[in-house]
Write a protein that holds these residues in place. Structure first.
Motif, short mmCIF file in Angstrom:
data_model
loop_
_atom_site.label_atom_id
_atom_site.label_comp_id
_atom_site.label_asym_id
_atom_site.label_seq_id
_atom_site.Cartn_x
_atom_site.Cartn_y
_atom_site.Cartn_z
N PRO A 191 40.87 34.72 26.94
CA PRO A 191 40.42 35.03 28.29
C PRO A 191 40.54 36.53 28.55
O PRO A 191 41.58 37.15 28.31
CB PRO A 191 41.39 34.23 29.18
CG PRO A 191 41.82 33.10 28.30
CD PRO A 191 41.88 33.66 26.91
N ALA A 192 39.44 37.13 29.03
CA ALA A 192 39.41 38.58 29.21
C ALA A 192 40.47 39.04 30.20
O ALA A 192 41.01 40.12 30.06
CB ALA A 192 38.02 39.02 29.68
N VAL A 193 40.73 38.23 31.20
CA VAL A 193 41.73 38.58 32.19
C VAL A 193 42.68 37.40 32.33
O VAL A 193 42.36 36.40 32.95
CB VAL A 193 41.08 38.91 33.55
CG1 VAL A 193 42.15 39.30 34.55
CG2 VAL A 193 40.07 40.03 33.40
N ALA A 194 43.86 37.51 31.74
CA ALA A 194 44.82 36.43 31.87
C ALA A 194 45.27 36.27 33.31
O ALA A 194 45.58 35.19 33.76
CB ALA A 194 46.02 36.71 30.95
N ASP A 195 45.30 37.38 34.03
CA ASP A 195 45.67 37.38 35.44
C ASP A 195 44.40 37.20 36.26
O ASP A 195 43.50 38.05 36.24
CB ASP A 195 46.33 38.72 35.77
CG ASP A 195 46.89 38.77 37.18
OD1 ASP A 195 46.42 37.99 38.03
OD2 ASP A 195 47.77 39.61 37.44
N PRO A 196 44.25 36.09 36.98
CA PRO A 196 42.99 35.82 37.69
C PRO A 196 42.81 36.62 38.97
O PRO A 196 41.73 36.58 39.58
CB PRO A 196 43.09 34.32 38.00
CG PRO A 196 44.57 34.07 38.14
CD PRO A 196 45.22 34.98 37.13
N ARG A 197 43.84 37.33 39.41
CA ARG A 197 43.71 38.07 40.67
C ARG A 197 42.69 39.21 40.53
O ARG A 197 42.67 39.90 39.51
CB ARG A 197 45.07 38.65 41.08
CG ARG A 197 46.13 37.62 41.39
CD ARG A 197 47.49 38.30 41.61
NE ARG A 197 47.93 39.01 40.40
CZ ARG A 197 48.96 39.85 40.37
NH1 ARG A 197 49.66 40.09 41.48
NH2 ARG A 197 49.30 40.45 39.24
N PRO A 198 41.86 39.44 41.54
CA PRO A 198 40.91 40.55 41.49
C PRO A 198 41.65 41.88 41.37
O PRO A 198 42.72 42.07 41.96
CB PRO A 198 40.16 40.45 42.82
CG PRO A 198 40.37 39.05 43.29
CD PRO A 198 41.72 38.64 42.78
N ASP A 199 41.06 42.80 40.64
CA ASP A 199 41.64 44.12 40.41
C ASP A 199 41.15 45.08 41.49
O ASP A 199 39.94 45.17 41.75
CB ASP A 199 41.20 44.61 39.02
CG ASP A 199 41.90 45.88 38.59
OD1 ASP A 199 42.79 46.36 39.31
OD2 ASP A 199 41.55 46.39 37.51
N LEU A 200 42.05 45.83 42.10
CA LEU A 200 41.65 46.80 43.11
C LEU A 200 41.21 48.12 42.50
O LEU A 200 40.46 48.88 43.13
CB LEU A 200 42.79 47.05 44.10
CG LEU A 200 43.19 45.86 44.98
CD1 LEU A 200 44.22 46.29 46.03
CD2 LEU A 200 41.98 45.23 45.66
#
Length: 391
Positions: free
Chosen positions: A26-35
């Protein structure tokens, strides 16, 4: 060197399989949007989705780019409950630093890994009167310039605004660059001269530069930013009109026959079209000159007649010419012009009224000099991808 690179006892197929496996996670393990990478309006819109008023965007922008925080809990002007809510909803990213190499001359090169496993390099070059960060705009390159190490790596993909801004933030992290308003800041200039062709990723580059130029954040003036292009003629006017940054042209030859070999994009937009676009670059004047970059290659483009053709070609264009001694890299087929030849060339240019500084090679011992950047990221074709996945 990246830990994705093949070791002496690892086959090329195994190395590709390792990279594919890494990139396939998964490209982003952290699903939170990046600011990071959101321009002001987009940042305000993201905050509005969780009910925050527009003024909060200015506060958070200050913490992200002026103070360089990576943890919402460090945003001490915000109430603790709000900090907790932001942390639950969003994240603040940085590219991962795979390696940092320090040259004997003070140059620093970072190999940076992004969320999908791909990598690019950024280089900080300290000088007496400035500190310049050379930023990449793509992973790999599509131009295949024959004298450039990056050109031996196939284009993998464009970098996102967050990944481009992230290079600046990593450099500021390492250089003690916060708050960005400090009068003795080490990072004073940015050049888009790293991996990739910036004008083939214009939207991503433009968004990133608008963030970098914002006066309430990183706050680098457009006069301190230079975008280098190999000659994507249709995008040059847009670059000048929308961004207003300084323009550098990777010229390197004075005839189409030679430039076709050195800079293959010349076959699409030859020298005459490129120079016409230079003459009409928005905002061009004697105080805002175009820089023509010219790598000195022994027996290829360094004869006195080349110098005379060069000054004739750029006649009437407010310009300076950077003469760049060729920086060797493993497998390169060129040799740098000797000092006497470079000096003779420079004198022809100087007598014609153009500044012609000879760029001092920096970071050669860590392959950080002009034309030496390359990462181990690879774009696999369909057959390679299937073979790697089957291993």
């Amino acid at each position: 060197m990246s830990d994705l690179a093949a070791t002496p006892d690892t086959s090329a197929t195994e190395a590709r399989a390792e990279l594919l496996a890494f990139a396939g996670r998964p490209a982003v393990a952290d699903p939170r949007p990046d600011l990071i990478g959101l321009e002001r309006d987009a940042l305000a819109a993201a905050l509005a989705e969780i009910g925050l008023p527009k003024f909060r965007a200015g506060q958070i922008w200050h913490w992200l780019y002026h103070r360089g925080v990576t943890d919402f809990q460090a945003m001490t002007t915000l109430a603790k409950p709000l900090r907790g809510r932001l942390a639950e909803t969003f994240r603040i990213s940085r590219p991962a630093v795979v390696t940092r190499q320090d040259s004997v001359d003070g140059t620093i090169k970072w190999l940076l890994r992004f969320a999908d496993g791909n990598e690019a390099e950024a280089v900080f070059i300290p000088e007496e009167d400035r500190g310049t960060l050379c930023v990449s705009s793509q992973v790999g390159c599509t131009l295949t310039c024959s004298f450039c190490h990056t050109g031996t790596q196939r284009l993998v993909r464009n970098l996102t605004p967050a990944e481009i801004v992230g290079q600046v933030l990593v450099a500021l992290d390492h250089l003690g660059g916060y708050p960005t308003s400090q009068p003795d800041r080490r990072l004073t200039n940015i050049v888009l001269m790293g991996m990739g062709e910036p004008l083939y990723n214009f939207d991503g580059v433009a968004s990133a530069l608008r963030i970098v130029m914002d006066g309430e954040g990183i706050a680098l003036s457009k006069r301190r930013i230079t975008l280098s292009t190999s000659g994507v003629v249709p995008m040059m006017a847009r670059c000048g009109a929308e961004l207003g940054v300084n323009l550098a042209i990777s010229l390197h030859a004075t005839t189409d026959a030679v430039r076709d070999e050195l800079v293959p994009i010349n076959r699409k937009w030859p020298i005459s079209e490129l120079l016409d676009a230079c003459r009409s670059y928005p905002g061009l004047n004697n105080a805002r000159r175009i820089t023509f970059e010219y790598v000195m290659l022994a027996g290829v483009n360094d004869a006195p007649e080349d110098a005379r053709r060069l000054v004739a070609l750029i006649d009437g264009i407010p310009a300076k010419i950077n003469l760049i001694p060729f920086n060797p890299w493993p497998g390169s087929n060129y040799v740098c012009s000797d000092d006497d030849t470079i000096e003779r060339f420079a004198q022809v240019v100087l007598k014609a009224g153009y500044a012609s500084p000879v760029r001092t090679p920096r970071g050669r011992d860590i392959l950080a000099a002009c034309g030496q950047l390359k990462s181990e990221s690879a774009r696999l074709n369909r057959r390679e991808a299937r073979a790697a996945a089957a291993e």
